[in-house]
Design an enzyme around this catalytic site. Structure first.
Site, PDB file in Angstrom:
ATOM      1  N   TYR A 167      36.487  39.657  43.753  1.00 63.28           N
ATOM      2  CA  TYR A 167      35.393  40.530  43.310  1.00 63.28           C
ATOM      3  C   TYR A 167      34.388  40.732  44.438  1.00 63.28           C
ATOM      4  O   TYR A 167      34.010  41.865  44.761  1.00 63.28           O
ATOM      5  CB  TYR A 167      34.714  39.919  42.082  1.00 63.28           C
ATOM      6  CG  TYR A 167      33.619  40.772  41.500  1.00 63.28           C
ATOM      7  CD1 TYR A 167      33.909  41.762  40.566  1.00 63.28           C
ATOM      8  CD2 TYR A 167      32.288  40.608  41.876  1.00 63.28           C
ATOM      9  CE1 TYR A 167      32.915  42.562  40.021  1.00 63.28           C
ATOM     10  CE2 TYR A 167      31.280  41.403  41.344  1.00 63.28           C
ATOM     11  CZ  TYR A 167      31.609  42.373  40.416  1.00 63.28           C
ATOM     12  OH  TYR A 167      30.618  43.167  39.889  1.00 63.28           O
ATOM     13  N   VAL A 200      23.818  43.153  35.040  1.00 62.35           N
ATOM     14  CA  VAL A 200      23.477  44.240  34.123  1.00 62.35           C
ATOM     15  C   VAL A 200      24.042  43.900  32.751  1.00 62.35           C
ATOM     16  O   VAL A 200      25.168  43.386  32.635  1.00 62.35           O
ATOM     17  CB  VAL A 200      24.040  45.588  34.625  1.00 62.35           C
ATOM     18  CG1 VAL A 200      23.600  46.721  33.703  1.00 62.35           C
ATOM     19  CG2 VAL A 200      23.588  45.868  36.053  1.00 62.35           C
TER      20      VAL A 200
END
Length: 271
Positions: A167, A200
């Site tokens: 990632y 988020v």
């Protein structure tokens, strides 16, 4: 009059989360939307991914703004199906002005997650840009591409699992893609930038599996990972990121290209 009246935006990973927020904000500003999402599960991803019902909900919400939308299922890992989905929207709307390469996965705890996260989060963005370039060039008046990266694209955060390392590697790779395409496409007045959010509140982050990964990481290291922001906010909202994207793709940012923009409540500055 909206700031994006007459514009058409292509958004990947649009079924929910940040992708939906981008679609709604750009639609509210006057753009018509071409929305794609996989709407299927990837084996290494432990949390439920977006569904056809999620994509249908995005369509309804965009239409409620008064904008038009064409939505399709497409896998960013597959150049041909992604290009075909984009072409369906261009056939309906006649042009393309904006690209938001948002599709991404976070198989952080997956020991076998490396290939999938690189394929989606990095190669998928490359496919998105390449699919869009001919259409952006077709009307000869420029355009704007925004790559949705992460604070993990600016800081070496993660854990020992292959999914987490992949990632961070993929999100760093987006900065390289952004910078080279910003130079390659500048003669055509096509701007390319990347946005780097801190955490988020989306289904990719706010789910049982991600919380378990963080808890396990804390247990193994003896301390919780320092994921705090400088500003006194624990998590950002999708609209916070969509607001930054809406500015970048507008004429208000017409000379902004080649930048990696943190939208992170000061996360990176603390490092």
């Amino acid at each position: 009059m909206g700031s994006l009246d007459g514009k058409v935006a292509f958004i990947t990973g649009a079924a929910r989360g940040q992708g939906r927020a981008h679609a709604l904000r750009l639609a509210a500003d006057g753009a018509d939307i071409i929305a794609v999402d996989l709407c299927d599960q990837i084996a290494s991803v432990p949390y439920p991914m977006a569904t056809h019902e999620d994509l249908a909900a995005t369509v309804k919400l965009v239409e409620d703004t008064g904008a038009r939308i064409v939505a399709a299922t497409a896998d960013v890992r597959d150049q041909s199906t992604l290009t075909a989905a984009l072409q369906g929207g261009i056939d309906a709307f006649g042009r393309l002005d904006i690209v938001v390469a948002n599709a991404g996965i976070a198989p952080m705890a997956a020991a076998d997650g490396w290939r999938d996260v690189i394929d989606v989060n990095l190669t998928g963005v490359y496919h998105t840009i390449e699919a869009a370039i001919p259409a952006l060039n077709a009307h000869h008046d420029g355009g704007s591409i925004v790559l949705i990266s992460s604070v993990a694209g600016l800081a070496g955060i993660g854990s020992h699992e292959a999914g987490a390392i992949g990632y961070t590697a993929a999100k760093h790779g987006l900065v390289g893609l952004m910078r080279v395409y910003a130079n390659l496409l500048a003669p055509q007045n096509i701007r390319v930038n990347s946005v780097h959010p801190a955490g988020v509140d989306t289904p990719m982050v706010n789910n049982e599996h991600t919380r378990e990964w963080l808890a396990d990481l804390t247990a193994r290291t003896g301390a919780p990972p320092d994921m705090g922001n400088a500003l006194p906010v624990q998590v950002l909202q999708p609209d916070d990121i969509a607001n930054a994207v809406a500015w970048l793709v507008s004429d208000a940012a017409r000379y902004i290209t080649g930048i990696a923009l943190p939208v992170d409540a000061g996360f990176v500055n603390k490092r």
